[in-house]
Design a protein around this motif. Structure first.
Motif, PDB file in Angstrom:
ATOM      1  N   TYR A  44      67.566  75.557  -3.932  1.00  0.00           N
ATOM      2  CA  TYR A  44      68.027  74.258  -3.448  1.00  0.00           C
ATOM      3  C   TYR A  44      69.031  74.454  -2.321  1.00  0.00           C
ATOM      4  O   TYR A  44      69.593  75.536  -2.165  1.00  0.00           O
ATOM      5  CB  TYR A  44      68.627  73.413  -4.574  1.00  0.00           C
ATOM      6  CG  TYR A  44      69.840  74.022  -5.233  1.00  0.00           C
ATOM      7  CD1 TYR A  44      71.123  73.719  -4.790  1.00  0.00           C
ATOM      8  CD2 TYR A  44      69.713  74.894  -6.306  1.00  0.00           C
ATOM      9  CE1 TYR A  44      72.246  74.265  -5.397  1.00  0.00           C
ATOM     10  CE2 TYR A  44      70.823  75.447  -6.915  1.00  0.00           C
ATOM     11  CZ  TYR A  44      72.082  75.139  -6.462  1.00  0.00           C
ATOM     12  OH  TYR A  44      73.183  75.687  -7.052  1.00  0.00           O
ATOM     13  N   ASP A  89      71.734  72.062   0.656  1.00  0.00           N
ATOM     14  CA  ASP A  89      72.248  70.753   1.049  1.00  0.00           C
ATOM     15  C   ASP A  89      71.528  70.302   2.318  1.00  0.00           C
ATOM     16  O   ASP A  89      70.609  70.973   2.790  1.00  0.00           O
ATOM     17  CB  ASP A  89      73.773  70.773   1.209  1.00  0.00           C
ATOM     18  CG  ASP A  89      74.261  71.614   2.382  1.00  0.00           C
ATOM     19  OD1 ASP A  89      73.458  72.008   3.250  1.00  0.00           O
ATOM     20  OD2 ASP A  89      75.477  71.878   2.435  1.00  0.00           O
ATOM     21  N   ASP A  90      71.940  69.172   2.869  1.00  0.00           N
ATOM     22  CA  ASP A  90      71.255  68.610   4.031  1.00  0.00           C
ATOM     23  C   ASP A  90      71.722  69.187   5.363  1.00  0.00           C
ATOM     24  O   ASP A  90      71.236  68.774   6.408  1.00  0.00           O
ATOM     25  CB  ASP A  90      71.435  67.088   4.074  1.00  0.00           C
ATOM     26  CG  ASP A  90      70.598  66.412   3.022  1.00  0.00           C
ATOM     27  OD1 ASP A  90      69.443  66.790   2.859  1.00  0.00           O
ATOM     28  OD2 ASP A  90      71.119  65.498   2.357  1.00  0.00           O
ATOM     29  N   ILE A 121      78.965  70.397   0.180  1.00  0.00           N
ATOM     30  CA  ILE A 121      77.790  69.531   0.206  1.00  0.00           C
ATOM     31  C   ILE A 121      77.832  68.715   1.498  1.00  0.00           C
ATOM     32  O   ILE A 121      78.885  68.286   1.950  1.00  0.00           O
ATOM     33  CB  ILE A 121      77.760  68.604  -1.024  1.00  0.00           C
ATOM     34  CG1 ILE A 121      77.646  69.448  -2.292  1.00  0.00           C
ATOM     35  CG2 ILE A 121      76.602  67.631  -0.943  1.00  0.00           C
ATOM     36  CD1 ILE A 121      77.724  68.660  -3.569  1.00  0.00           C
ATOM     37  N   ARG A 170      74.168  65.518  -1.007  1.00  0.00           N
ATOM     38  CA  ARG A 170      73.124  65.813  -1.974  1.00  0.00           C
ATOM     39  C   ARG A 170      72.582  67.231  -1.784  1.00  0.00           C
ATOM     40  O   ARG A 170      72.699  67.820  -0.715  1.00  0.00           O
ATOM     41  CB  ARG A 170      71.978  64.823  -1.862  1.00  0.00           C
ATOM     42  CG  ARG A 170      71.167  64.979  -0.601  1.00  0.00           C
ATOM     43  CD  ARG A 170      69.959  64.073  -0.568  1.00  0.00           C
ATOM     44  NE  ARG A 170      69.186  64.380   0.631  1.00  0.00           N
ATOM     45  CZ  ARG A 170      67.990  63.939   0.866  1.00  0.00           C
ATOM     46  NH1 ARG A 170      67.409  63.163  -0.015  1.00  0.00           N
ATOM     47  NH2 ARG A 170      67.356  64.255   1.963  1.00  0.00           N
ATOM     48  N   TYR A 171      71.994  67.721  -2.839  1.00  0.00           N
ATOM     49  CA  TYR A 171      71.219  68.952  -2.802  1.00  0.00           C
ATOM     50  C   TYR A 171      69.764  68.586  -3.043  1.00  0.00           C
ATOM     51  O   TYR A 171      69.461  67.629  -3.738  1.00  0.00           O
ATOM     52  CB  TYR A 171      71.674  69.924  -3.890  1.00  0.00           C
ATOM     53  CG  TYR A 171      72.937  70.667  -3.539  1.00  0.00           C
ATOM     54  CD1 TYR A 171      72.921  71.645  -2.551  1.00  0.00           C
ATOM     55  CD2 TYR A 171      74.121  70.416  -4.199  1.00  0.00           C
ATOM     56  CE1 TYR A 171      74.072  72.344  -2.231  1.00  0.00           C
ATOM     57  CE2 TYR A 171      75.270  71.111  -3.890  1.00  0.00           C
ATOM     58  CZ  TYR A 171      75.242  72.081  -2.891  1.00  0.00           C
ATOM     59  OH  TYR A 171      76.381  72.766  -2.587  1.00  0.00           O
ATOM     60  N   TRP A 172      68.837  69.375  -2.474  1.00  0.00           N
ATOM     61  CA  TRP A 172      67.420  69.080  -2.617  1.00  0.00           C
ATOM     62  C   TRP A 172      66.620  70.368  -2.722  1.00  0.00           C
ATOM     63  O   TRP A 172      67.064  71.440  -2.343  1.00  0.00           O
ATOM     64  CB  TRP A 172      66.926  68.223  -1.460  1.00  0.00           C
ATOM     65  CG  TRP A 172      67.099  68.866  -0.111  1.00  0.00           C
ATOM     66  CD1 TRP A 172      68.213  68.823   0.684  1.00  0.00           C
ATOM     67  CD2 TRP A 172      66.139  69.661   0.584  1.00  0.00           C
ATOM     68  NE1 TRP A 172      67.997  69.545   1.837  1.00  0.00           N
ATOM     69  CE2 TRP A 172      66.728  70.068   1.798  1.00  0.00           C
ATOM     70  CE3 TRP A 172      64.844  70.061   0.313  1.00  0.00           C
ATOM     71  CZ2 TRP A 172      66.071  70.855   2.730  1.00  0.00           C
ATOM     72  CZ3 TRP A 172      64.177  70.856   1.231  1.00  0.00           C
ATOM     73  CH2 TRP A 172      64.792  71.240   2.429  1.00  0.00           C
ATOM     74  N   GLU A 178      67.776  66.849  -5.987  1.00  0.00           N
ATOM     75  CA  GLU A 178      66.611  65.987  -5.847  1.00  0.00           C
ATOM     76  C   GLU A 178      65.407  66.818  -5.435  1.00  0.00           C
ATOM     77  O   GLU A 178      65.544  67.810  -4.726  1.00  0.00           O
ATOM     78  CB  GLU A 178      66.867  64.941  -4.767  1.00  0.00           C
ATOM     79  CG  GLU A 178      68.029  64.026  -5.052  1.00  0.00           C
ATOM     80  CD  GLU A 178      68.303  63.100  -3.873  1.00  0.00           C
ATOM     81  OE1 GLU A 178      67.335  62.585  -3.282  1.00  0.00           O
ATOM     82  OE2 GLU A 178      69.483  62.918  -3.548  1.00  0.00           O
ATOM     83  N   GLY A 181      72.368  67.045  -9.916  1.00  0.00           N
ATOM     84  CA  GLY A 181      72.145  66.152  -8.784  1.00  0.00           C
ATOM     85  C   GLY A 181      71.196  66.716  -7.734  1.00  0.00           C
ATOM     86  O   GLY A 181      71.221  66.277  -6.582  1.00  0.00           O
TER      87      GLY A 181
END
Length: 141
Positions: free
Chosen positions: A38, A40-41, A2, A7-9, A91, A89
């Protein structure tokens, strides 16, 4: 791994309709599939030396979800993904000018292998409004 933001989105949920999902007493009943992709960033910033490697995944219903006595299969499938995404988790974020994530139909309703049911745009718009997402027939905010 991650990303540094931890975070994951996802930008939304994609659904498809299966007209012959299940047979009950010999009669075909349709059902809905739902999935979300999804990530990660991380974006073009992998650093293998430190173990910083971007990851992504898919969460989806295993089988088509048919209507229940008091709820639509679409709502059940979507709510299941929303609940699992929350537990993991993931988003939901908007991309671009939109202010909400999207409820999509596979291939935007043009995929011959996944034809949408009649009235699908209105069905998705109502479902999207229920969960605070946008969809095809949803007016821009």
């Amino acid at each position: 791994m991650i990303s540094k933001l931890g975070r994951y989105w996802s930008t939304g949920i994609t659904v498809t309709y299966s007209p012959l999902a299940e047979r009950i007493h010999g009669e075909p009943y349709g059902g809905w599939h739902a999935k979300l992709d999804y990530m990660d960033d991380g974006f073009a910033d992998n650093d293998p030396e430190t173990g910083q490697v971007s990851t992504e995944g898919t969460l989806q219903t295993r089988y088509p979800v048919r209507n229940a006595k008091i709820r639509s299969g679409l709502s059940i499938a979507v709510d299941t993904l929303l609940a699992d995404a929350k537990r993991l988790g993931i988003e939901f974020i908007a991309v671009g000018a939109d202010s909400e994530p999207w409820l999509y139909y596979q291939g935007d309703g043009k995929d011959a292998e996944h034809p949408p049911p009649d009235g699908w745009r209105e069905t998705l718009a109502a479902e999207a409004a229920r969960i605070g997402f946008r969809s095809y027939a949803t007016p821009a905010a």
